[in-house]
Enzyme design. Structure first.
Site, PDB file in Angstrom:
ATOM      1  N   ASP A  46      -8.035  -7.621   1.368  1.00 25.58           N
ATOM      2  CA  ASP A  46      -6.693  -7.506   2.310  1.00 25.58           C
ATOM      3  C   ASP A  46      -7.725  -7.143   3.286  1.00 25.58           C
ATOM      4  O   ASP A  46      -7.719  -6.141   4.053  1.00 25.58           O
ATOM      5  CB  ASP A  46      -5.681  -6.788   2.321  1.00 25.58           C
ATOM      6  CG  ASP A  46      -5.481  -5.412   2.311  1.00 25.58           C
ATOM      7  OD1 ASP A  46      -5.375  -4.992   4.051  1.00 25.58           O
ATOM      8  OD2 ASP A  46      -6.357  -4.595   2.113  1.00 25.58           O
ATOM      9  N   CYS A  76      -7.046 -28.130   8.495  1.00 24.68           N
ATOM     10  CA  CYS A  76      -5.805 -26.854   8.814  1.00 24.68           C
ATOM     11  C   CYS A  76      -5.367 -27.798   9.975  1.00 24.68           C
ATOM     12  O   CYS A  76      -5.852 -28.756  10.343  1.00 24.68           O
ATOM     13  CB  CYS A  76      -5.775 -25.660   9.045  1.00 24.68           C
ATOM     14  SG  CYS A  76      -6.204 -25.006  11.485  1.00 24.68           S
ATOM     15  N   GLN A 100     -11.351   7.078  -4.688  1.00 26.02           N
ATOM     16  CA  GLN A 100     -12.026   7.758  -3.678  1.00 26.02           C
ATOM     17  C   GLN A 100     -13.326   8.548  -3.538  1.00 26.02           C
ATOM     18  O   GLN A 100     -14.146   8.116  -4.485  1.00 26.02           O
ATOM     19  CB  GLN A 100     -11.406   8.419  -2.137  1.00 26.02           C
ATOM     20  CG  GLN A 100     -10.232   7.863  -2.245  1.00 26.02           C
ATOM     21  CD  GLN A 100     -10.243   7.253  -0.745  1.00 26.02           C
ATOM     22  OE1 GLN A 100     -11.445   6.777  -0.507  1.00 26.02           O
ATOM     23  NE2 GLN A 100      -9.354   6.645  -0.324  1.00 26.02           N
ATOM     24  N   GLY A 147     -11.165   3.353   1.928  1.00 26.68           N
ATOM     25  CA  GLY A 147     -12.012   4.826   1.512  1.00 26.68           C
ATOM     26  C   GLY A 147     -13.397   4.115   2.411  1.00 26.68           C
ATOM     27  O   GLY A 147     -14.635   4.978   2.816  1.00 26.68           O
ATOM     28  N   CYS A 205      -5.706 -27.718  13.400  1.00 32.25           N
ATOM     29  CA  CYS A 205      -7.178 -27.981  14.397  1.00 32.25           C
ATOM     30  C   CYS A 205      -7.458 -30.459  14.281  1.00 32.25           C
ATOM     31  O   CYS A 205      -7.714 -31.166  14.804  1.00 32.25           O
ATOM     32  CB  CYS A 205      -8.845 -28.228  12.789  1.00 32.25           C
ATOM     33  SG  CYS A 205      -8.695 -26.360  13.303  1.00 32.25           S
ATOM     34  N   HIS A 256      -4.316 -20.462  11.687  1.00 32.97           N
ATOM     35  CA  HIS A 256      -6.052 -21.403  12.147  1.00 32.97           C
ATOM     36  C   HIS A 256      -6.594 -20.340  10.895  1.00 32.97           C
ATOM     37  O   HIS A 256      -7.772 -20.765  10.518  1.00 32.97           O
ATOM     38  CB  HIS A 256      -6.352 -22.344  13.052  1.00 32.97           C
ATOM     39  CG  HIS A 256      -8.344 -21.763  12.897  1.00 32.97           C
ATOM     40  ND1 HIS A 256      -8.874 -22.806  12.223  1.00 32.97           N
ATOM     41  CD2 HIS A 256      -9.084 -20.939  13.162  1.00 32.97           C
ATOM     42  CE1 HIS A 256      -9.733 -22.898  12.128  1.00 32.97           C
ATOM     43  NE2 HIS A 256     -10.615 -21.775  13.041  1.00 32.97           N
ATOM     44  N   CYS A 269     -12.328 -28.014   9.924  1.00 31.37           N
ATOM     45  CA  CYS A 269     -11.496 -27.865   9.220  1.00 31.37           C
ATOM     46  C   CYS A 269     -10.480 -28.451   9.565  1.00 31.37           C
ATOM     47  O   CYS A 269     -10.580 -29.473  10.415  1.00 31.37           O
ATOM     48  CB  CYS A 269     -11.047 -26.381  10.153  1.00 31.37           C
ATOM     49  SG  CYS A 269      -9.166 -26.026   9.447  1.00 31.37           S
ATOM     50  N   ASP A 310      -3.044   8.234  -1.814  1.00 32.47           N
ATOM     51  CA  ASP A 310      -4.536   8.986  -2.275  1.00 32.47           C
ATOM     52  C   ASP A 310      -4.277   9.534  -0.771  1.00 32.47           C
ATOM     53  O   ASP A 310      -3.917   8.993   0.664  1.00 32.47           O
ATOM     54  CB  ASP A 310      -5.065   7.587  -2.399  1.00 32.47           C
ATOM     55  CG  ASP A 310      -5.612   6.810  -0.945  1.00 32.47           C
ATOM     56  OD1 ASP A 310      -4.446   6.459  -0.602  1.00 32.47           O
ATOM     57  OD2 ASP A 310      -6.438   6.221  -0.862  1.00 32.47           O
ATOM     58  N   ASP A 367       1.045  -1.648  -0.137  1.00 31.09           N
ATOM     59  CA  ASP A 367       0.242  -0.263   0.318  1.00 31.09           C
ATOM     60  C   ASP A 367       1.027   1.362  -0.464  1.00 31.09           C
ATOM     61  O   ASP A 367       1.913   1.157   0.219  1.00 31.09           O
ATOM     62  CB  ASP A 367      -1.326   0.336   1.273  1.00 31.09           C
ATOM     63  CG  ASP A 367      -0.348  -0.038   2.438  1.00 31.09           C
ATOM     64  OD1 ASP A 367       0.885   0.095   2.344  1.00 31.09           O
ATOM     65  OD2 ASP A 367      -0.911  -0.484   3.780  1.00 31.09           O
ATOM     66  N   SER A 368      -0.066   2.262  -0.511  1.00 33.12           N
ATOM     67  CA  SER A 368       1.017   3.385  -0.188  1.00 33.12           C
ATOM     68  C   SER A 368       1.223   4.390   0.648  1.00 33.12           C
ATOM     69  O   SER A 368       1.834   5.189   0.750  1.00 33.12           O
ATOM     70  CB  SER A 368       0.207   4.654  -0.213  1.00 33.12           C
ATOM     71  OG  SER A 368      -0.912   5.200  -0.036  1.00 33.12           O
ATOM     72  N   GLY A 369       0.738   3.311   1.826  1.00 29.52           N
ATOM     73  CA  GLY A 369       1.005   4.431   3.343  1.00 29.52           C
ATOM     74  C   GLY A 369       0.484   5.426   4.061  1.00 29.52           C
ATOM     75  O   GLY A 369       0.382   5.779   4.596  1.00 29.52           O
ATOM     76  N   GLY A 370      -0.597   5.994   2.771  1.00 28.38           N
ATOM     77  CA  GLY A 370      -1.178   6.791   3.100  1.00 28.38           C
ATOM     78  C   GLY A 370      -2.069   6.832   4.239  1.00 28.38           C
ATOM     79  O   GLY A 370      -2.979   7.548   5.015  1.00 28.38           O
ATOM     80  N   PHE A 371      -3.055   5.928   4.189  1.00 28.84           N
ATOM     81  CA  PHE A 371      -3.433   5.368   5.167  1.00 28.84           C
ATOM     82  C   PHE A 371      -2.974   6.016   6.552  1.00 28.84           C
ATOM     83  O   PHE A 371      -3.601   5.865   7.542  1.00 28.84           O
ATOM     84  CB  PHE A 371      -4.729   4.205   5.016  1.00 28.84           C
ATOM     85  CG  PHE A 371      -6.216   3.641   6.474  1.00 28.84           C
ATOM     86  CD1 PHE A 371      -6.630   4.172   6.436  1.00 28.84           C
ATOM     87  CD2 PHE A 371      -5.062   2.780   7.156  1.00 28.84           C
ATOM     88  CE1 PHE A 371      -7.884   3.500   7.423  1.00 28.84           C
ATOM     89  CE2 PHE A 371      -6.264   2.743   8.095  1.00 28.84           C
ATOM     90  CZ  PHE A 371      -7.254   2.942   8.384  1.00 28.84           C
TER      91      PHE A 371
END
Length: 380
Positions: A269, A309, A192, A219, A312, A338, A307, A149, A95-99
């Site tokens: 994500d 995995c 946005q 956003g 489990c 898990h 599950c 952004d 990501d851009s780091g903007g958030f």
């Protein structure tokens, strides 16, 4: 120019906008729709790269803001970029780091040129511009990089959102101009516009005019009611190209994954599965459980009987609760493993349901089993 990332549409859902596809990257093919585990500081917390590979993860997300502050993009570049530095053979998105910067509130100042802020680590002054962020992301070497952004808060006035959107669109053009590795890294734009549908459409159309390799919707999941988020998604997604990947940023609860896929989103994500795992909360086919609760003290059943995995199949709720209560690191390693498996497996089942033209039926089955009751009128 070589296109480093491309999208292949395999099948559309007959009843919804859900779609089954593939994203081709310099570090492998990603089956979509896909959930991307978050490795903020070049690591998915508590997990080794080979464990992510074992779970079938093909792409992870890392954070430009945090890696810029520590250890610094030049060190990562010297280590072979993110892939070599963290020994990860799959794809990476940064990501851009903007958030993160905009979340600093009193520690930052926004202008049309960029964002001045102070490091949350040592208070040192820093500045992010579209050009500097592209330089950082070029050095980090991810397969997919995001434009700088502004992520506006919710709620915000239309006047604020108008100014914010103009800035974000101007920054997108500057990111395109400053991107030094377009043959190797795919730059995605970010739509946005807050809750205003006309601004969302304007943003989407303006970014599409830039002919970028992919597009994200940002956003959202920032405090707005879920029905409003779903309305914005349903409206916005059709304005994005059908032959490019669509990415919904920062969303990862099971219901939001279903609703996003239903509205045509390919990539997701979120820190949710790893964050709640560290508090002892786990996803199961019957809903979330808090393993620290006393009722699991002598419960020798697996976390989730449905599950398959490794956790489990190997450990009991009682044992993992003991580890969590004793603050043993293995406890949060097991709950994290898990939870990440749960969401990756859920996406695989969604992909199969789209292929079999039974996405809505699978969604209803999951909601009934998981215990979801809200949003059903909006969904069905």
């Amino acid at each position: 120019m070589t296109v480093p990332v491309r999208y292949e549409l395999i099948q559309r859902c007959k009843d919804t906008s859900a779609r089954r596809g593939r994203v081709y990257t310099p570090h492998g093919v990603i089956e979509t729709p896909v959930f991307m585990p978050v490795g903020t500081q070049a690591t998915v917390k508590t997990m080794a790269p080979w464990e992510l590979e074992e779970l079938g993860a093909k792409i992870i997300l890392s954070n430009t803001y945090h890696l810029h502050l520590r250890p610094g993009e030049e060190l990562v570049k010297q280590g072979g970029g993110l892939h070599g530095f963290m020994n990860w053979s799959g794809a990476v998105l940064t990501d851009s780091g903007g958030f993160q910067v905009f979340s600093l509130s009193e520690l930052r100042k926004i202008t049309d040129e960029g964002v001045a802020f102070r490091s949350h680590i040592d208070g040192s002054p820093r500045f992010f511009s579209p050009e500097s962020v592209m330089g950082i992301e070029n050095a980090l070497g991810a397969d997919i990089i995001m434009q700088l952004d502004e992520c506006p808060p919710y709620p915000a006035s239309r006047e604020y959102l108008r100014t914010s959107l103009d800035r974000t669109l101007a920054w997108a053009k500057r990111c395109v101009a400053a991107h030094a590795r377009p043959d190797e890294q795919a730059l995605f734009g970010i739509v946005q516009g807050g809750e205003h549908l006309d601004l969302r459409r304007e943003a989407a159309e303006a970014l599409v005019d830039l002919d970028l390799p992919g597009y994200a919707i940002g956003g959202l999941s920032v405090g707005e009611p879920k029905p409003l988020m779903y309305e914005i998604l349903a409206y916005t997604t059709p304005f994005l190209p059908a032959d490019k990947p669509r990415y919904l940023m920062g969303v990862g609860s099971p219901d939001d994954l279903f609703e996003g896929v239903e509205r045509g989103i390919d990539m997701f994500d979120c820190v949710l599965p790893t964050r709640i795992a560290r508090n002892g909360t786990i996803f199961t086919s019957k809903g979330k459980l808090v393993l620290k609760n006393a009722r699991f003290k002598d419960d020798f059943s697996p976390i989730d009987e449905d599950c398959n995995c490794r956790v489990c199949k190997t450990f009991t709720r009682a044992y993992i609760r003991h580890l969590l209560k004793a603050e043993e690191v293995l406890g949060i390693r097991l709950t994290t493993y898990h939870n990440v498996h749960f969401l990756l497996d859920l996406m695989e089942k969604m992909r199969k349901s789209i292929e079999e033209n039974r996405f809505l039926a699978f969604k209803r089955e999951f909601y009934d089993s998981y215990g979801y009751t809200e949003h059903r009128e909006d969904v069905f």
